[in-house]
Design a protein around this motif. Structure first.
Motif, PDB file in Angstrom:
ATOM      1  N   ILE A 278       0.831  -1.207   0.000  1.00  0.00           N
ATOM      2  CA  ILE A 278       0.000   0.000   0.000  1.00  0.00           C
ATOM      3  C   ILE A 278       0.864   1.254   0.000  1.00  0.00           C
ATOM      4  O   ILE A 278       0.576   2.238  -0.703  1.00  0.00           O
ATOM      5  CB  ILE A 278      -0.952  -0.001   1.216  1.00  0.00           C
ATOM      6  N   ASP A 279       1.943   1.227   0.779  1.00  0.00           N
ATOM      7  CA  ASP A 279       2.839   2.383   0.813  1.00  0.00           C
ATOM      8  C   ASP A 279       3.478   2.627  -0.546  1.00  0.00           C
ATOM      9  O   ASP A 279       3.648   3.784  -0.969  1.00  0.00           O
ATOM     10  CB  ASP A 279       3.924   2.181   1.873  1.00  0.00           C
ATOM     11  N   LYS A 280       3.834   1.570  -1.263  1.00  0.00           N
ATOM     12  CA  LYS A 280       4.414   1.731  -2.596  1.00  0.00           C
ATOM     13  C   LYS A 280       3.393   2.316  -3.566  1.00  0.00           C
ATOM     14  O   LYS A 280       3.732   3.118  -4.442  1.00  0.00           O
ATOM     15  CB  LYS A 280       4.927   0.393  -3.127  1.00  0.00           C
ATOM     16  N   SER A 281       2.122   1.912  -3.405  1.00  0.00           N
ATOM     17  CA  SER A 281       1.081   2.443  -4.294  1.00  0.00           C
ATOM     18  C   SER A 281       0.826   3.925  -4.046  1.00  0.00           C
ATOM     19  O   SER A 281       0.427   4.656  -4.955  1.00  0.00           O
ATOM     20  CB  SER A 281      -0.223   1.651  -4.121  1.00  0.00           C
ATOM     21  N   GLU A 282       1.053   4.379  -2.811  1.00  0.00           N
ATOM     22  CA  GLU A 282       0.823   5.788  -2.478  1.00  0.00           C
ATOM     23  C   GLU A 282       1.823   6.719  -3.163  1.00  0.00           C
ATOM     24  O   GLU A 282       1.506   7.876  -3.442  1.00  0.00           O
ATOM     25  CB  GLU A 282       0.879   5.981  -0.961  1.00  0.00           C
ATOM     26  N   VAL A 283       3.023   6.219  -3.432  1.00  0.00           N
ATOM     27  CA  VAL A 283       4.049   7.066  -4.044  1.00  0.00           C
ATOM     28  C   VAL A 283       4.132   6.871  -5.559  1.00  0.00           C
ATOM     29  O   VAL A 283       4.981   7.477  -6.208  1.00  0.00           O
ATOM     30  CB  VAL A 283       5.430   6.780  -3.406  1.00  0.00           C
ATOM     31  N   TYR A 284       3.245   6.046  -6.113  1.00  0.00           N
ATOM     32  CA  TYR A 284       3.234   5.834  -7.560  1.00  0.00           C
ATOM     33  C   TYR A 284       2.587   7.042  -8.232  1.00  0.00           C
ATOM     34  O   TYR A 284       1.430   7.366  -7.963  1.00  0.00           O
ATOM     35  CB  TYR A 284       2.461   4.552  -7.904  1.00  0.00           C
ATOM     36  N   LYS A 285       3.292   7.725  -9.096  1.00  0.00           N
ATOM     37  CA  LYS A 285       2.819   8.986  -9.667  1.00  0.00           C
ATOM     38  C   LYS A 285       2.573   8.916 -11.174  1.00  0.00           C
ATOM     39  O   LYS A 285       2.035   9.864 -11.738  1.00  0.00           O
ATOM     40  CB  LYS A 285       3.831  10.102  -9.386  1.00  0.00           C
ATOM     41  N   THR A 286       2.966   7.818 -11.835  1.00  0.00           N
ATOM     42  CA  THR A 286       2.809   7.740 -13.290  1.00  0.00           C
ATOM     43  C   THR A 286       1.341   7.784 -13.691  1.00  0.00           C
ATOM     44  O   THR A 286       0.968   8.405 -14.685  1.00  0.00           O
ATOM     45  CB  THR A 286       3.463   6.462 -13.828  1.00  0.00           C
ATOM     46  N   LEU A 287       0.481   7.105 -12.916  1.00  0.00           N
ATOM     47  CA  LEU A 287      -0.964   7.091 -13.182  1.00  0.00           C
ATOM     48  C   LEU A 287      -1.673   7.406 -11.880  1.00  0.00           C
ATOM     49  O   LEU A 287      -1.404   6.787 -10.845  1.00  0.00           O
ATOM     50  CB  LEU A 287      -1.394   5.713 -13.710  1.00  0.00           C
ATOM     51  N   ASP A 288      -2.597   8.367 -11.914  1.00  0.00           N
ATOM     52  CA  ASP A 288      -3.243   8.790 -10.673  1.00  0.00           C
ATOM     53  C   ASP A 288      -4.652   8.245 -10.495  1.00  0.00           C
ATOM     54  O   ASP A 288      -5.229   8.359  -9.419  1.00  0.00           O
ATOM     55  CB  ASP A 288      -3.285  10.323 -10.596  1.00  0.00           C
ATOM     56  N   ALA A 289      -5.244   7.653 -11.541  1.00  0.00           N
ATOM     57  CA  ALA A 289      -6.618   7.152 -11.430  1.00  0.00           C
ATOM     58  C   ALA A 289      -6.819   5.973 -12.371  1.00  0.00           C
ATOM     59  O   ALA A 289      -6.168   5.858 -13.416  1.00  0.00           O
ATOM     60  CB  ALA A 289      -7.624   8.255 -11.736  1.00  0.00           C
ATOM     61  N   ILE A 290      -7.762   5.088 -12.002  1.00  0.00           N
ATOM     62  CA  ILE A 290      -8.039   3.862 -12.753  1.00  0.00           C
ATOM     63  C   ILE A 290      -9.529   3.790 -13.037  1.00  0.00           C
ATOM     64  O   ILE A 290     -10.354   4.017 -12.151  1.00  0.00           O
ATOM     65  CB  ILE A 290      -7.568   2.629 -11.953  1.00  0.00           C
TER      66      ILE A 290
END
Length: 404
Positions: A278-290
Protein backbone atom coordinates in the motif's frame (compact mmCIF):
# COMPACT_ATOMS: atom_id res chain seq x y z
CA UNK A 1 1.56 12.20 37.33
CA UNK A 2 -0.93 10.44 39.63
CA UNK A 3 -3.77 11.77 37.48
CA UNK A 4 -2.09 10.34 34.34
CA UNK A 5 -1.70 6.88 35.95
CA UNK A 6 -5.33 6.97 37.04
CA UNK A 7 -6.46 7.80 33.49
CA UNK A 8 -4.42 4.90 32.05
CA UNK A 9 -5.82 2.46 34.63
CA UNK A 10 -9.34 3.56 33.83
CA UNK A 11 -8.72 3.34 30.07
CA UNK A 12 -7.30 -0.21 30.06
CA UNK A 13 -9.82 -1.63 32.52
CA UNK A 14 -12.91 -0.25 30.83
CA UNK A 15 -14.93 -2.80 28.93
CA UNK A 16 -16.88 -1.92 25.84
CA UNK A 17 -20.41 -1.18 26.91
CA UNK A 18 -22.79 -4.09 26.29
CA UNK A 19 -25.61 -3.81 23.81
CA UNK A 20 -28.54 -1.79 25.01
CA UNK A 21 -31.59 -3.54 26.25
CA UNK A 22 -33.85 -4.70 23.46
CA UNK A 23 -36.83 -2.44 23.02
CA UNK A 24 -40.31 -3.89 22.59
CA UNK A 25 -41.20 -4.57 18.98
CA UNK A 26 -43.13 -1.68 17.57
CA UNK A 27 -45.08 -1.80 14.33
CA UNK A 28 -43.73 0.83 11.98
CA UNK A 29 -43.88 1.71 8.33
CA UNK A 30 -40.43 1.53 6.80
CA UNK A 31 -40.24 3.68 3.75
CA UNK A 32 -37.24 3.52 1.49
CA UNK A 33 -37.77 6.31 -0.98
CA UNK A 34 -35.98 6.78 -4.24
CA UNK A 35 -36.85 8.21 -7.58
CA UNK A 36 -36.17 5.75 -10.40
CA UNK A 37 -38.00 6.32 -13.68
CA UNK A 38 -40.49 8.44 -11.78
CA UNK A 39 -41.41 5.73 -9.25
CA UNK A 40 -40.92 5.36 -5.49
CA UNK A 41 -40.04 2.14 -3.73
CA UNK A 42 -41.60 1.14 -0.44
CA UNK A 43 -40.75 -1.52 2.10
CA UNK A 44 -42.73 -2.24 5.24
CA UNK A 45 -41.89 -3.95 8.47
CA UNK A 46 -41.50 -4.01 12.20
CA UNK A 47 -38.08 -2.91 13.36
CA UNK A 48 -36.37 -4.29 16.42
CA UNK A 49 -32.86 -4.36 17.84
CA UNK A 50 -30.51 -6.96 16.35
CA UNK A 51 -29.38 -8.22 19.74
CA UNK A 52 -32.68 -10.02 20.32
CA UNK A 53 -31.47 -12.69 17.87
CA UNK A 54 -27.76 -13.03 17.34
CA UNK A 55 -26.01 -14.93 14.56
CA UNK A 56 -24.76 -17.62 16.93
CA UNK A 57 -28.26 -18.26 18.26
CA UNK A 58 -29.83 -18.64 14.83
CA UNK A 59 -29.12 -22.27 14.00
CA UNK A 60 -32.71 -23.26 13.31
CA UNK A 61 -35.24 -21.37 11.26
CA UNK A 62 -38.90 -22.21 11.03
CA UNK A 63 -40.71 -21.63 7.75
CA UNK A 64 -42.95 -24.68 7.67
CA UNK A 65 -44.63 -27.01 10.12
CA UNK A 66 -41.54 -29.22 10.35
CA UNK A 67 -38.96 -26.46 10.09
CA UNK A 68 -35.52 -26.49 8.48
CA UNK A 69 -32.44 -26.92 10.62
CA UNK A 70 -29.35 -25.37 9.01
CA UNK A 71 -25.88 -26.66 9.80
CA UNK A 72 -23.73 -24.24 11.73
CA UNK A 73 -20.91 -22.68 9.71
CA UNK A 74 -19.04 -19.40 9.31
CA UNK A 75 -21.02 -18.74 6.13
CA UNK A 76 -24.28 -19.32 7.99
CA UNK A 77 -23.29 -16.98 10.83
CA UNK A 78 -22.21 -14.33 8.33
CA UNK A 79 -25.56 -14.53 6.54
CA UNK A 80 -27.60 -14.41 9.75
CA UNK A 81 -25.68 -11.42 11.08
CA UNK A 82 -25.72 -9.36 7.89
CA UNK A 83 -29.33 -10.08 6.90
CA UNK A 84 -31.71 -7.22 7.72
CA UNK A 85 -35.13 -8.85 7.20
CA UNK A 86 -36.97 -11.57 9.11
CA UNK A 87 -40.18 -13.32 8.17
CA UNK A 88 -41.78 -16.41 9.70
CA UNK A 89 -38.67 -17.12 11.77
CA UNK A 90 -36.25 -17.03 8.84
CA UNK A 91 -33.69 -14.36 8.00
CA UNK A 92 -33.42 -12.78 4.55
CA UNK A 93 -30.93 -10.47 2.93
CA UNK A 94 -31.94 -7.65 0.65
CA UNK A 95 -29.90 -7.02 -2.46
CA UNK A 96 -28.25 -4.13 -0.68
CA UNK A 97 -27.33 -6.44 2.22
CA UNK A 98 -25.74 -8.90 -0.18
CA UNK A 99 -23.57 -6.24 -1.83
CA UNK A 100 -22.60 -4.75 1.54
CA UNK A 101 -21.57 -8.20 2.77
CA UNK A 102 -19.57 -8.83 -0.37
CA UNK A 103 -17.50 -5.64 -0.27
CA UNK A 104 -17.00 -5.54 3.50
CA UNK A 105 -14.04 -7.24 5.17
CA UNK A 106 -15.47 -6.82 8.66
CA UNK A 107 -17.97 -8.93 10.56
CA UNK A 108 -20.99 -6.96 11.78
CA UNK A 109 -24.63 -7.49 12.73
CA UNK A 110 -27.52 -5.57 11.24
CA UNK A 111 -30.80 -4.66 12.94
CA UNK A 112 -33.71 -6.74 11.64
CA UNK A 113 -36.99 -5.71 10.05
CA UNK A 114 -39.72 -8.24 10.79
CA UNK A 115 -42.35 -8.46 8.04
CA UNK A 116 -46.06 -9.08 8.41
CA UNK A 117 -47.68 -11.67 6.14
CA UNK A 118 -49.27 -8.97 4.00
CA UNK A 119 -45.98 -7.14 3.63
CA UNK A 120 -44.16 -10.28 2.54
CA UNK A 121 -46.85 -11.11 -0.01
CA UNK A 122 -46.74 -7.56 -1.36
CA UNK A 123 -43.00 -7.75 -1.89
CA UNK A 124 -43.21 -11.11 -3.69
CA UNK A 125 -46.24 -10.19 -5.83
CA UNK A 126 -44.60 -6.93 -6.93
CA UNK A 127 -41.75 -8.79 -8.66
CA UNK A 128 -42.04 -8.39 -12.42
CA UNK A 129 -40.41 -11.16 -14.39
CA UNK A 130 -38.94 -9.64 -17.59
CA UNK A 131 -39.40 -11.33 -20.95
CA UNK A 132 -35.61 -11.32 -21.43
CA UNK A 133 -33.53 -12.64 -18.49
CA UNK A 134 -32.38 -9.76 -16.30
CA UNK A 135 -31.36 -10.00 -12.66
CA UNK A 136 -30.53 -6.42 -11.73
CA UNK A 137 -33.72 -6.36 -9.64
CA UNK A 138 -32.01 -8.87 -7.36
CA UNK A 139 -29.71 -6.13 -6.02
CA UNK A 140 -32.30 -3.58 -4.93
CA UNK A 141 -33.30 -2.70 -1.37
CA UNK A 142 -36.65 -4.47 -1.73
CA UNK A 143 -35.45 -7.88 -2.93
CA UNK A 144 -35.38 -10.95 -0.67
CA UNK A 145 -32.47 -13.41 -0.68
CA UNK A 146 -32.72 -16.56 1.45
CA UNK A 147 -29.81 -18.56 2.83
CA UNK A 148 -29.98 -21.17 0.00
CA UNK A 149 -29.97 -18.28 -2.50
CA UNK A 150 -26.97 -16.77 -0.70
CA UNK A 151 -24.99 -20.02 -0.86
CA UNK A 152 -25.84 -20.40 -4.54
CA UNK A 153 -24.79 -16.84 -5.42
CA UNK A 154 -21.57 -17.07 -3.41
CA UNK A 155 -20.70 -20.35 -5.12
CA UNK A 156 -20.77 -18.77 -8.59
CA UNK A 157 -18.77 -15.68 -7.59
CA UNK A 158 -14.97 -15.64 -7.91
CA UNK A 159 -15.13 -18.56 -10.31
CA UNK A 160 -14.04 -18.80 -13.96
CA UNK A 161 -16.87 -19.05 -16.48
CA UNK A 162 -16.00 -22.63 -17.43
CA UNK A 163 -16.31 -23.79 -13.81
CA UNK A 164 -19.64 -22.00 -13.52
CA UNK A 165 -20.92 -23.94 -16.55
CA UNK A 166 -19.78 -27.11 -14.83
CA UNK A 167 -21.78 -26.01 -11.79
CA UNK A 168 -24.83 -25.73 -14.05
CA UNK A 169 -24.29 -29.28 -15.26
CA UNK A 170 -23.88 -30.53 -11.69
CA UNK A 171 -27.25 -29.05 -10.71
CA UNK A 172 -28.86 -30.52 -13.84
CA UNK A 173 -29.34 -33.92 -12.19
CA UNK A 174 -31.26 -35.59 -15.04
CA UNK A 175 -28.93 -34.04 -17.67
CA UNK A 176 -31.79 -32.71 -19.80
CA UNK A 177 -30.22 -29.25 -20.26
CA UNK A 178 -32.53 -27.53 -17.73
CA UNK A 179 -32.51 -26.96 -13.98
CA UNK A 180 -35.92 -27.41 -12.38
CA UNK A 181 -37.06 -26.04 -9.04
CA UNK A 182 -36.53 -29.43 -7.37
CA UNK A 183 -33.00 -29.64 -8.76
CA UNK A 184 -32.22 -26.10 -7.58
CA UNK A 185 -33.20 -26.89 -3.99
CA UNK A 186 -31.32 -30.19 -4.08
CA UNK A 187 -28.23 -28.21 -3.00
CA UNK A 188 -29.96 -27.66 0.36
CA UNK A 189 -29.02 -31.24 1.28
CA UNK A 190 -25.43 -30.09 1.71
CA UNK A 191 -26.04 -27.49 4.44
CA UNK A 192 -29.22 -28.64 6.24
CA UNK A 193 -29.90 -31.47 8.65
CA UNK A 194 -33.50 -32.30 7.85
CA UNK A 195 -34.20 -31.05 4.31
CA UNK A 196 -34.15 -33.37 1.31
CA UNK A 197 -34.53 -30.58 -1.23
CA UNK A 198 -38.31 -30.13 -0.91
CA UNK A 199 -39.24 -26.71 -2.41
CA UNK A 200 -42.46 -26.57 -0.37
CA UNK A 201 -40.37 -26.13 2.79
CA UNK A 202 -38.83 -22.93 1.43
CA UNK A 203 -40.41 -19.51 1.15
CA UNK A 204 -40.48 -17.70 -2.18
CA UNK A 205 -37.71 -15.20 -2.77
CA UNK A 206 -36.82 -12.67 -5.45
CA UNK A 207 -34.26 -14.98 -7.05
CA UNK A 208 -36.68 -17.89 -7.04
CA UNK A 209 -39.36 -15.86 -8.82
CA UNK A 210 -36.89 -14.45 -11.36
CA UNK A 211 -35.59 -17.95 -12.13
CA UNK A 212 -38.80 -20.01 -12.00
CA UNK A 213 -41.59 -17.39 -12.32
CA UNK A 214 -44.41 -16.90 -9.84
CA UNK A 215 -45.95 -20.33 -10.54
CA UNK A 216 -42.62 -22.19 -10.13
CA UNK A 217 -43.13 -23.87 -13.52
CA UNK A 218 -40.28 -22.18 -15.38
CA UNK A 219 -36.80 -23.69 -15.69
CA UNK A 220 -33.23 -22.43 -15.80
CA UNK A 221 -31.64 -22.74 -19.21
CA UNK A 222 -27.92 -22.36 -19.84
CA UNK A 223 -28.57 -18.96 -21.46
CA UNK A 224 -30.51 -17.77 -18.39
CA UNK A 225 -27.75 -19.09 -16.16
CA UNK A 226 -25.16 -17.11 -18.15
CA UNK A 227 -27.28 -13.94 -17.83
CA UNK A 228 -27.39 -14.53 -14.06
CA UNK A 229 -23.60 -14.94 -13.93
CA UNK A 230 -23.06 -11.74 -15.88
CA UNK A 231 -25.44 -9.63 -13.79
CA UNK A 232 -24.15 -10.97 -10.47
CA UNK A 233 -20.52 -10.37 -11.39
CA UNK A 234 -21.22 -6.91 -12.82
CA UNK A 235 -23.21 -5.68 -9.82
CA UNK A 236 -20.66 -7.01 -7.31
CA UNK A 237 -17.77 -5.47 -9.24
CA UNK A 238 -19.51 -2.10 -9.45
CA UNK A 239 -20.25 -2.17 -5.72
CA UNK A 240 -16.61 -2.94 -4.91
CA UNK A 241 -15.41 -0.28 -7.36
CA UNK A 242 -17.71 2.32 -5.78
CA UNK A 243 -16.29 1.48 -2.37
CA UNK A 244 -12.86 2.74 -3.43
CA UNK A 245 -13.78 5.39 -6.01
CA UNK A 246 -13.09 9.10 -5.79
CA UNK A 247 -16.01 11.05 -4.31
CA UNK A 248 -15.35 14.51 -5.73
CA UNK A 249 -13.09 15.40 -8.63
CA UNK A 250 -13.05 11.98 -10.37
CA UNK A 251 -16.28 10.19 -9.42
CA UNK A 252 -15.92 7.45 -12.06
CA UNK A 253 -12.37 6.44 -11.10
CA UNK A 254 -10.44 4.96 -8.19
CA UNK A 255 -6.96 5.77 -6.97
CA UNK A 256 -3.99 3.44 -7.37
CA UNK A 257 -4.08 2.93 -3.61
CA UNK A 258 -7.75 1.89 -3.75
CA UNK A 259 -6.95 -0.39 -6.67
CA UNK A 260 -4.26 -2.18 -4.66
CA UNK A 261 -6.54 -2.48 -1.62
CA UNK A 262 -9.16 -4.18 -3.81
CA UNK A 263 -6.56 -6.68 -5.05
CA UNK A 264 -4.88 -7.36 -1.71
CA UNK A 265 -8.19 -7.99 0.11
CA UNK A 266 -8.42 -11.17 -2.00
CA UNK A 267 -5.04 -12.47 -0.83
CA UNK A 268 -3.63 -13.93 2.37
CA UNK A 269 -0.56 -11.70 2.60
CA UNK A 270 0.63 -10.67 6.03
CA UNK A 271 -0.14 -7.25 7.44
CA UNK A 272 3.49 -6.22 7.00
CA UNK A 273 3.47 -7.16 3.30
CA UNK A 274 0.09 -5.50 2.82
CA UNK A 275 1.32 -2.27 4.42
CA UNK A 276 4.45 -2.29 2.27
CA UNK A 277 2.46 -2.75 -0.96
CA UNK A 278 0.00 0.00 0.00
CA UNK A 279 2.84 2.38 0.81
CA UNK A 280 4.41 1.73 -2.60
CA UNK A 281 1.08 2.44 -4.29
CA UNK A 282 0.82 5.79 -2.48
CA UNK A 283 4.05 7.07 -4.04
CA UNK A 284 3.23 5.83 -7.56
CA UNK A 285 2.82 8.99 -9.67
CA UNK A 286 2.81 7.74 -13.29
CA UNK A 287 -0.96 7.09 -13.18
CA UNK A 288 -3.24 8.79 -10.67
CA UNK A 289 -6.62 7.15 -11.43
CA UNK A 290 -8.04 3.86 -12.75
CA UNK A 291 -11.27 3.36 -14.68
CA UNK A 292 -13.88 0.66 -14.10
CA UNK A 293 -12.91 -1.26 -17.26
CA UNK A 294 -9.27 -1.33 -16.15
CA UNK A 295 -10.35 -2.51 -12.72
CA UNK A 296 -12.61 -5.18 -14.22
CA UNK A 297 -9.85 -6.56 -16.47
CA UNK A 298 -7.52 -7.38 -13.58
CA UNK A 299 -10.33 -8.87 -11.43
CA UNK A 300 -11.33 -11.17 -14.32
CA UNK A 301 -7.70 -12.27 -14.51
CA UNK A 302 -7.70 -13.07 -10.79
CA UNK A 303 -10.85 -15.17 -11.29
CA UNK A 304 -8.92 -17.19 -13.89
CA UNK A 305 -5.62 -17.17 -12.05
CA UNK A 306 -5.24 -20.95 -11.92
CA UNK A 307 -5.07 -20.98 -15.73
CA UNK A 308 -2.60 -18.09 -15.65
CA UNK A 309 -0.37 -20.01 -13.26
CA UNK A 310 -0.34 -23.00 -15.62
CA UNK A 311 0.44 -20.75 -18.59
CA UNK A 312 3.55 -19.26 -16.96
CA UNK A 313 4.71 -22.43 -15.21
CA UNK A 314 7.41 -23.04 -17.83
CA UNK A 315 9.07 -19.83 -16.71
CA UNK A 316 9.06 -21.09 -13.14
CA UNK A 317 10.65 -24.38 -14.20
CA UNK A 318 13.31 -22.52 -16.21
CA UNK A 319 13.72 -20.07 -13.29
CA UNK A 320 13.11 -17.17 -15.65
CA UNK A 321 11.19 -14.05 -14.50
CA UNK A 322 8.16 -12.72 -16.35
CA UNK A 323 8.63 -9.80 -18.69
CA UNK A 324 5.81 -7.33 -19.41
CA UNK A 325 4.97 -8.70 -22.89
CA UNK A 326 4.84 -12.30 -21.62
CA UNK A 327 2.63 -11.22 -18.71
CA UNK A 328 0.17 -9.42 -21.01
CA UNK A 329 -0.01 -12.30 -23.49
CA UNK A 330 -0.62 -14.91 -20.78
CA UNK A 331 -3.30 -12.72 -19.17
CA UNK A 332 -5.11 -12.29 -22.48
CA UNK A 333 -5.02 -16.02 -23.26
CA UNK A 334 -6.31 -17.05 -19.83
CA UNK A 335 -8.93 -14.38 -19.16
CA UNK A 336 -9.82 -12.97 -22.58
CA UNK A 337 -9.08 -9.48 -21.23
CA UNK A 338 -6.53 -7.16 -22.81
CA UNK A 339 -4.68 -5.51 -19.93
CA UNK A 340 -3.73 -1.87 -20.45
CA UNK A 341 -0.06 -0.99 -20.29
CA UNK A 342 -0.82 1.30 -17.34
CA UNK A 343 -2.23 -1.60 -15.29
CA UNK A 344 0.74 -3.84 -16.13
CA UNK A 345 3.14 -1.04 -15.15
CA UNK A 346 1.40 -0.67 -11.78
CA UNK A 347 1.58 -4.40 -11.05
CA UNK A 348 5.26 -4.55 -11.97
CA UNK A 349 6.04 -1.46 -9.89
CA UNK A 350 4.24 -2.80 -6.80
CA UNK A 351 5.25 -6.48 -6.88
CA UNK A 352 8.73 -6.23 -8.41
CA UNK A 353 10.56 -6.25 -5.08
CA UNK A 354 13.92 -7.04 -6.70
CA UNK A 355 13.69 -3.91 -8.83
CA UNK A 356 14.89 -5.67 -12.00
CA UNK A 357 11.87 -4.80 -14.14
CA UNK A 358 10.55 -8.39 -14.10
CA UNK A 359 8.20 -10.45 -11.95
CA UNK A 360 9.49 -13.67 -10.44
CA UNK A 361 7.22 -16.54 -9.49
CA UNK A 362 7.56 -15.75 -5.79
CA UNK A 363 6.92 -12.03 -6.28
CA UNK A 364 3.49 -12.32 -7.88
CA UNK A 365 2.21 -15.83 -8.66
CA UNK A 366 2.77 -17.26 -5.18
CA UNK A 367 0.94 -14.30 -3.64
CA UNK A 368 -2.05 -14.39 -5.94
CA UNK A 369 -2.59 -18.13 -6.17
CA UNK A 370 -3.46 -18.32 -2.46
CA UNK A 371 -6.42 -15.98 -2.77
CA UNK A 372 -8.94 -15.96 0.05
CA UNK A 373 -12.42 -16.15 -1.50
CA UNK A 374 -14.18 -15.79 1.87
CA UNK A 375 -13.09 -12.27 2.83
CA UNK A 376 -16.71 -11.35 3.50
CA UNK A 377 -17.11 -14.07 6.15
CA UNK A 378 -14.20 -13.16 8.40
CA UNK A 379 -15.39 -12.66 11.97
CA UNK A 380 -13.85 -10.68 14.78
CA UNK A 381 -15.17 -11.15 18.30
CA UNK A 382 -15.66 -7.45 18.99
CA UNK A 383 -17.97 -8.09 21.93
CA UNK A 384 -15.15 -9.61 24.02
CA UNK A 385 -12.54 -6.91 23.35
CA UNK A 386 -11.65 -4.23 25.87
CA UNK A 387 -10.79 -0.63 25.20
CA UNK A 388 -7.17 -1.52 25.93
CA UNK A 389 -7.13 -4.20 23.23
CA UNK A 390 -8.39 -1.67 20.69
CA UNK A 391 -5.66 0.73 21.79
CA UNK A 392 -2.95 -1.94 21.45
CA UNK A 393 -4.29 -2.94 18.02
CA UNK A 394 -4.06 0.67 16.87
CA UNK A 395 -0.45 0.96 18.14
CA UNK A 396 0.49 -2.34 16.46
CA UNK A 397 -0.90 -1.23 13.11
CA UNK A 398 1.00 2.06 13.29
CA UNK A 399 4.24 0.22 14.14
CA UNK A 400 3.74 -2.12 11.19
CA UNK A 401 3.35 0.84 8.86
CA UNK A 402 6.40 2.56 10.38
CA UNK A 403 8.73 -0.41 9.98
CA UNK A 404 7.35 -1.67 6.63
Amino acid sequence: MRRTIKIFKTFFSTQISPPTKTLPRVSALKVIGGTCVGASTFIYGKSYHASCKTATQDHKTVNSDEGISYKSSILRECFSAKASVEYNGEFFMTGRDFLDAWISDEFYEKPKIELYDSEYQTMINSIKVPSEPCFNMLFTSTSLISYPDYVFLRSILNRPDDLSVKSFKMLDLDQNGFISLDEYYSLCKMFTRNDEGDPTKHLKTTLRVLLFNHDDNDKITLDKFNYLLKDVHTNCLKAEFNKFRYKTNKPDMISVQGFMRAILRRTKVSQIQRARFIDKSEVYKTLDAITFNQFKSIIVLLHNFSDFEVAVRMYQIAKKPLARDVFKRAAHICSGEELDDEIVDILFYIFDEAGDGHLSHSEFVNIMKEMDTNVATQKTDAQSQTAGSYFRKCIRNEMIRSYA
